[in-house]
Enzyme design. Structure first.
Site, PDB file in Angstrom:
ATOM      1  N   HIS A   8       0.954  -1.064  -0.065  1.00 21.51           N
ATOM      2  CA  HIS A   8       0.091  -0.009   0.244  1.00 21.51           C
ATOM      3  C   HIS A   8       1.127   0.932   0.068  1.00 21.51           C
ATOM      4  CE1 HIS A   8       0.468  -0.855   4.932  1.00 21.51           C
ATOM      5  NE2 HIS A   8       0.210   1.142   4.597  1.00 21.51           N
ATOM      6  N   HIS A  93       3.297   7.060   2.768  1.00 21.44           N
ATOM      7  CA  HIS A  93       5.039   6.293   3.537  1.00 21.44           C
ATOM      8  C   HIS A  93       4.217   5.679   2.223  1.00 21.44           C
ATOM      9  CE1 HIS A  93       1.492   4.533   6.355  1.00 21.44           C
ATOM     10  NE2 HIS A  93       1.864   3.339   6.064  1.00 21.44           N
ATOM     11  N   GLU A 142       7.700   1.099   4.936  1.00 16.56           N
ATOM     12  CA  GLU A 142       6.756   0.111   6.106  1.00 16.56           C
ATOM     13  C   GLU A 142       7.453  -1.253   5.014  1.00 16.56           C
ATOM     14  OE1 GLU A 142       2.890   1.803   6.538  1.00 16.56           O
ATOM     15  OE2 GLU A 142       2.740  -1.191   8.083  1.00 16.56           O
TER      16      GLU A 142
HETATM   17  C1  LIG Z   1       1.142   0.943  11.564  1.00 16.97           C
HETATM   18  C2  LIG Z   1      -0.318   1.227  11.387  1.00 16.97           C
HETATM   19  C3  LIG Z   1      -0.798   1.271   9.875  1.00 16.97           C
HETATM   20  C4  LIG Z   1      -0.104   0.184   8.577  1.00 16.97           C
HETATM   21  O1  LIG Z   1      -0.186   0.420   7.437  1.00 16.97           O
HETATM   22  O2  LIG Z   1      -0.205  -1.491   9.712  1.00 16.97           O
HETATM   23  C5  LIG Z   1       0.348   2.505   9.220  1.00 16.97           C
HETATM   24  O3  LIG Z   1       0.717   2.811   8.038  1.00 16.97           O
HETATM   25  S1  LIG Z   1       0.065   4.024  10.561  1.00 16.97           S
HETATM   26  C6  LIG Z   1       0.988   5.271   9.890  1.00 16.97           C
HETATM   27  C7  LIG Z   1       1.539   5.237  10.573  1.00 16.97           C
HETATM   28  N1  LIG Z   1       2.411   5.687  11.965  1.00 16.97           N
HETATM   29  C8  LIG Z   1       4.244   5.336  11.306  1.00 16.97           C
HETATM   30  O4  LIG Z   1       4.373   6.779  10.334  1.00 16.97           O
HETATM   31  C9  LIG Z   1       4.942   5.052  12.502  1.00 16.97           C
HETATM   32  C10 LIG Z   1       6.396   5.549  12.097  1.00 16.97           C
HETATM   33  N2  LIG Z   1       6.591   6.761  12.147  1.00 16.97           N
HETATM   34  C11 LIG Z   1       7.449   7.686  13.071  1.00 16.97           C
HETATM   35  O5  LIG Z   1       7.898   7.670  13.403  1.00 16.97           O
HETATM   36  C12 LIG Z   1       7.231   9.293  12.934  1.00 16.97           C
HETATM   37  O6  LIG Z   1       6.384   9.353  11.791  1.00 16.97           O
HETATM   38  C13 LIG Z   1       8.511   9.614  11.736  1.00 16.97           C
HETATM   39  C14 LIG Z   1       9.806   9.640  13.135  1.00 16.97           C
HETATM   40  C15 LIG Z   1       8.844   9.379  10.774  1.00 16.97           C
HETATM   41  C16 LIG Z   1       8.656  11.269  11.343  1.00 16.97           C
HETATM   42  O7  LIG Z   1       8.487  11.451  12.906  1.00 16.97           O
HETATM   43  P1  LIG Z   1       7.888  13.980  13.531  1.00 16.97           P
HETATM   44  O8  LIG Z   1       6.775  13.661  12.227  1.00 16.97           O
HETATM   45  O9  LIG Z   1       8.396  13.373  14.622  1.00 16.97           O
HETATM   46  O10 LIG Z   1       9.360  14.176  12.303  1.00 16.97           O
HETATM   47  P2  LIG Z   1      10.571  14.297  12.633  1.00 16.97           P
HETATM   48  O11 LIG Z   1      11.084  15.623  12.682  1.00 16.97           O
HETATM   49  O12 LIG Z   1      11.108  13.622  13.689  1.00 16.97           O
HETATM   50  O13 LIG Z   1      11.177  14.206  11.064  1.00 16.97           O
HETATM   51  C17 LIG Z   1      12.246  13.982  11.003  1.00 16.97           C
HETATM   52  C18 LIG Z   1      13.187  13.947   9.338  1.00 16.97           C
HETATM   53  O14 LIG Z   1      12.041  13.353   8.478  1.00 16.97           O
HETATM   54  C19 LIG Z   1      11.278  14.022   7.663  1.00 16.97           C
HETATM   55  N3  LIG Z   1      10.037  13.334   7.812  1.00 16.97           N
HETATM   56  C20 LIG Z   1       8.977  13.093   8.563  1.00 16.97           C
HETATM   57  N4  LIG Z   1       8.029  12.393   8.546  1.00 16.97           N
HETATM   58  C21 LIG Z   1       8.425  12.111   7.071  1.00 16.97           C
HETATM   59  C22 LIG Z   1       7.293  10.883   6.005  1.00 16.97           C
HETATM   60  N5  LIG Z   1       6.551  10.531   5.953  1.00 16.97           N
HETATM   61  N6  LIG Z   1       8.192  10.718   4.843  1.00 16.97           N
HETATM   62  C23 LIG Z   1       9.487  11.447   4.803  1.00 16.97           C
HETATM   63  N7  LIG Z   1      10.116  12.444   5.594  1.00 16.97           N
HETATM   64  C24 LIG Z   1       9.647  12.369   6.753  1.00 16.97           C
HETATM   65  C25 LIG Z   1      10.868  14.847   8.579  1.00 16.97           C
HETATM   66  O15 LIG Z   1      10.484  15.715   7.618  1.00 16.97           O
HETATM   67  C26 LIG Z   1      12.424  15.192   9.148  1.00 16.97           C
HETATM   68  O16 LIG Z   1      13.135  15.474   8.101  1.00 16.97           O
HETATM   69  P3  LIG Z   1      14.143  17.120   8.363  1.00 16.97           P
HETATM   70  O17 LIG Z   1      15.155  17.292   6.717  1.00 16.97           O
HETATM   71  O18 LIG Z   1      15.487  17.181   9.781  1.00 16.97           O
HETATM   72  O19 LIG Z   1      13.152  18.518   8.206  1.00 16.97           O
HETATM   73 CO   LIG Z   2       0.706   1.530   6.781  1.00 19.94          CO
END
Ligand SMILES: CC[C@H](C(=O)O)C(=O)SCCNC(=O)CCNC(=O)[C@H](O)C(C)(C)COP(=O)(O)OP(=O)(O)OC[C@H]1O[C@@H](n2cnc3c(N)ncnc32)[C@H](O)[C@@H]1OP(=O)(O)O
Ligand SMILES: [Co+2]
Length: 151
Positions: A8, A93, A142
């Site tokens: 997905h 993602h 993921e």
């Molecule tokens: C699990 C159920 C379902 C499934 O399919 O089964 C799902 O998929 S649920 C999806 C939701 N859950 C998650 O996303 C869990 C993993 N995600 C995380 O741990 C955080 O979202 C994280 C660490 C990726 C980002 O955390 P946060 O939003 O607090 O931002 P940060 O400032 O810590 O980010 C650091 C850096 O990464 C860039 N960033 C953040 N999110 C994304 C993204 N989705 N895609 C690409 N880049 C991302 C952010 O811009 C920061 O970059 P920087 O250059 O430092 O600004």
């Molecule tokens: Co997902």
């Protein structure tokens, strides 16, 4: 590592209801699941099925890669940061399938890729984990174990 099926594409949205209307009315989606809560993952989620084959080919019309719509479940949701930067939502993602989640985890760890948190049960009821976008060409990635019935 062997590239697996794209299960997905995760799309974050401030309103799952609005996004369902978009995929139904603008894009013509015919198979959209009812939204359900995953409080342990901090999201409300639903799936939009896309066709397996080109529409009109007469071949199976569903079973293809899904759009996973995710809305924050509460203020501690891991997608709140993303929506703060992208208030209208957006591509969040991608999710690839693997045959064995623990083997995959060990392989990514050996490659030095940051794994975000523990392996846990995802929205398809199978084990998943996430890889940090900064280690994955800027894409939050993921990894999901292929559902057993799909083998
Ligand atoms: C699990 C159920 C379902 C499934 O399919 O089964 C799902 O998929 S649920 C999806 C939701 N859950 C998650 O996303 C869990 C993993 N995600 C995380 O741990 C955080 O979202 C994280 C660490 C990726 C980002 O955390 P946060 O939003 O607090 O931002 P940060 O400032 O810590 O980010 C650091 C850096 O990464 C860039 N960033 C953040 N999110 C994304 C993204 N989705 N895609 C690409 N880049 C991302 C952010 O811009 C920061 O970059 P920087 O250059 O430092 O600004
Ligand atoms: Co997902």
């Amino acid at each position: 590592m062997k590239l697996g099926r794209l299960n997905h594409i995760g799309v974050a949205t401030p309103s799952i209801a609005d996004s369902i209307a978009h995929y139904r009315d603008t894009m013509g989606a015919t198979q959209i699941t009812a939204p359900f809560d995953l409080p342990e993952q901090g999201v409300k989620v639903c799936f939009v099925d896309t066709p397996t084959h080109s529409t009109g080919s007469g071949l199976s019309e569903s079973g293809g890669t899904q759009i996973e719509l995710i809305e924050p479940f509460d203020e501690s949701s891991p997608i709140n940061g993303f929506l703060a930067k992208n208030p209208a939502g957006g591509q969040h993602h991608v999710c690839f399938e693997v045959p064995d989640i623990e083997e995959a985890r060990a392989e990514f760890e050996a490659m030095g890729k940051r794994i975000l948190g523990p392996t846990r049960i995802g929205a398809h009821g199978t084990p998943i984990f996430f890889l940090h976008p900064k280690d994955m060409q800027g894409i939050l990635t993921e990894i999901m174990e292929t559902p057993k019935e799909a083998h």
